[in-house]
Write an enzyme that holds these catalytic residues in place. Structure first.
Site, PDB file in Angstrom:
ATOM      1  N   ASP A  86      40.318  29.544  51.248  1.00  0.00           N
ATOM      2  CA  ASP A  86      40.460  30.620  50.394  1.00  0.00           C
ATOM      3  C   ASP A  86      41.365  30.799  50.679  1.00  0.00           C
ATOM      4  O   ASP A  86      42.344  30.935  51.430  1.00  0.00           O
ATOM      5  CB  ASP A  86      39.582  31.524  50.850  1.00  0.00           C
ATOM      6  CG  ASP A  86      38.600  31.557  49.985  1.00  0.00           C
ATOM      7  OD1 ASP A  86      38.794  32.151  48.819  1.00  0.00           O
ATOM      8  OD2 ASP A  86      37.551  32.545  51.017  1.00  0.00           O
ATOM      9  N   LYS A 116      41.162  28.327  47.116  1.00  0.00           N
ATOM     10  CA  LYS A 116      40.624  29.467  45.701  1.00  0.00           C
ATOM     11  C   LYS A 116      40.976  30.582  45.786  1.00  0.00           C
ATOM     12  O   LYS A 116      41.101  31.337  47.036  1.00  0.00           O
ATOM     13  CB  LYS A 116      38.956  29.780  46.546  1.00  0.00           C
ATOM     14  CG  LYS A 116      37.786  30.731  45.526  1.00  0.00           C
ATOM     15  CD  LYS A 116      36.581  30.680  46.213  1.00  0.00           C
ATOM     16  CE  LYS A 116      36.041  31.546  47.605  1.00  0.00           C
ATOM     17  NZ  LYS A 116      36.697  32.932  47.662  1.00  0.00           N
ATOM     18  N   GLU A 118      40.977  35.540  44.573  1.00  0.00           N
ATOM     19  CA  GLU A 118      39.551  36.165  43.932  1.00  0.00           C
ATOM     20  C   GLU A 118      40.859  36.904  42.445  1.00  0.00           C
ATOM     21  O   GLU A 118      41.910  37.867  42.186  1.00  0.00           O
ATOM     22  CB  GLU A 118      39.407  37.136  44.763  1.00  0.00           C
ATOM     23  CG  GLU A 118      38.564  36.588  45.996  1.00  0.00           C
ATOM     24  CD  GLU A 118      38.607  37.475  46.986  1.00  0.00           C
ATOM     25  OE1 GLU A 118      38.569  38.972  46.537  1.00  0.00           O
ATOM     26  OE2 GLU A 118      37.608  37.479  48.170  1.00  0.00           O
ATOM     27  N   GLU A 185      30.414  36.324  42.256  1.00  0.00           N
ATOM     28  CA  GLU A 185      29.837  36.670  43.357  1.00  0.00           C
ATOM     29  C   GLU A 185      28.971  37.973  42.763  1.00  0.00           C
ATOM     30  O   GLU A 185      29.719  39.046  41.958  1.00  0.00           O
ATOM     31  CB  GLU A 185      30.631  36.640  44.702  1.00  0.00           C
ATOM     32  CG  GLU A 185      30.429  37.453  45.877  1.00  0.00           C
ATOM     33  CD  GLU A 185      31.069  37.038  46.896  1.00  0.00           C
ATOM     34  OE1 GLU A 185      31.480  36.298  46.952  1.00  0.00           O
ATOM     35  OE2 GLU A 185      30.733  38.365  47.782  1.00  0.00           O
TER      36      GLU A 185
HETATM   37  O1  KIV Z   1      35.003  33.815  52.030  1.00  0.00           O
HETATM   38  C1  KIV Z   1      33.389  33.768  51.611  1.00  0.00           C
HETATM   39  O2  KIV Z   1      33.085  33.147  51.949  1.00  0.00           O
HETATM   40  C2  KIV Z   1      33.631  33.460  50.094  1.00  0.00           C
HETATM   41  C3  KIV Z   1      32.193  32.814  49.661  1.00  0.00           C
HETATM   42  C4  KIV Z   1      30.982  33.914  49.817  1.00  0.00           C
HETATM   43  C5  KIV Z   1      32.028  32.358  48.189  1.00  0.00           C
HETATM   44  O3  KIV Z   1      33.881  33.555  49.055  1.00  0.00           O
END
Ligand code: KIV
Length: 268
Positions: A86, A116, A118, A185
């Site tokens: 993330d 990833k 957002e 989500e």
């Molecule tokens: O940070 C995380 O764990 C996430 C998931 C919940 C998709 O982004």
């Protein structure tokens, strides 16, 4: 079970062949090793570590250095799953140079195979800039925890028609920007199904119903390791907290009554 490391091509093929994609979060070597051996398809080093590992109320305080540190452990514990890291709050929102550098750090220092971030239409340019560096990107729309202050809490998104229309446009923008997968989500199951049918990239749902191409959950939630929150979409597969408590209580008791260590745990 094939032993080779999965790539984004394997994940995209799974959608094409209708094979569901399994994803869990992990934040360290030990958990990553266990889920990798069980055959998980992708591991997400989520910024949810801010809540379940560091005890923050939101994901907002998580830093790049923390993400890199946790990512390294996960990557060392993984030999088959594709590891996604993330991008934490403020690592990609300010400008494209920051976004590129920080995505690059997660790959170069953290060892992740993908990142990833957002957002939908609002981050399409950022996704395209990172993809142009040959770093695979996963999008994330709907209930986006880094937007907690705009959303006014962790609320299901897309119940009103206007929001649903925007989410569909967001999904298409993320796909057009070059993301290879998309997390949905906290959105109604029917909308998730509509989005899944409208894009060619795999959708990975969390609180988005059964029609997504795959599912992701936070490992602490499914193992009953963290009872701070228990969202409706979480299924608890084990009570590891109870097992840990019982083990710790036995240890304390045995130390107090001098029954540990016994001769088998002592040197002569
Ligand atoms: O940070 C995380 O764990 C996430 C998931 C919940 C998709 O982004």
């Amino acid at each position: 079970m094939a032993n080779k490391q999965k790539t984004l091509l394997d994940i995209q093929r799974m959608k094409a062949e209708g094979e569901k994609i399994s994803v869990l979060t992990a934040y360290d070597y030990t958990f990553a090793r266990i889920m990798d051996a069980e055959g998980i398809d992708m591991i997400l080093v989520g910024d949810s570590l801010g809540s379940v590992v560091s005890g923050y109320d939101t994901t907002l305080p998580v830093t790049m250095d923390e993400m890199v540190y946790h990512c390294r452990g996960v990557v060392r514990g993984t030999s088959r799953a594709l590891v996604i890291a993330d991008m934490p709050f403020l690592s990609y929102q300010v400008d494209l140079r920051d976004a590129r550098l920080n995505a690059g750090r997660l790959v170069k220092e953290g060892g992740a195979a993908a990142v990833k971030l957002e957002g939908g239409e609002n981050v399409a340019v950022t996704i395209a800039a990172i993809v142009a560096m040959d770093i695979p990107v996963v999008g994330h729309i709907g209930l986006t925890p880094q937007s907690i202050h705009r959303m006014g809490g962790y609320k299901v998104q897309g119940r009103q028609q206007q929001q649903a229309t925007q989410l569909l446009a967001d999904a298409k923008a993320v796909e057009a920007a070059g993301a290879f997968a998309l997390v949905l989500e906290g959105i109604p199951a029917d909308l998730a199904a509509e989005i899944t049918a409208a894009v060619s990239i795999p959708t990975i749902g969390i609180g988005a119903g059964p029609e997504c191409d795959g599912q992701v959950l936070v490992i602490h939630d499914i193992l009953g390791l963290c009872d701070k929150y228990s969202p409706k979409f979480v299924k608890r597969y084990a009570d590891v907290s109870g097992t840990i408590s019982a083990g710790i209580a036995s240890y304390i008791r045995e130390v107090k009554e001098s029954s540990f260590p016994g001769p088998e745990h002592s040197f002569r």
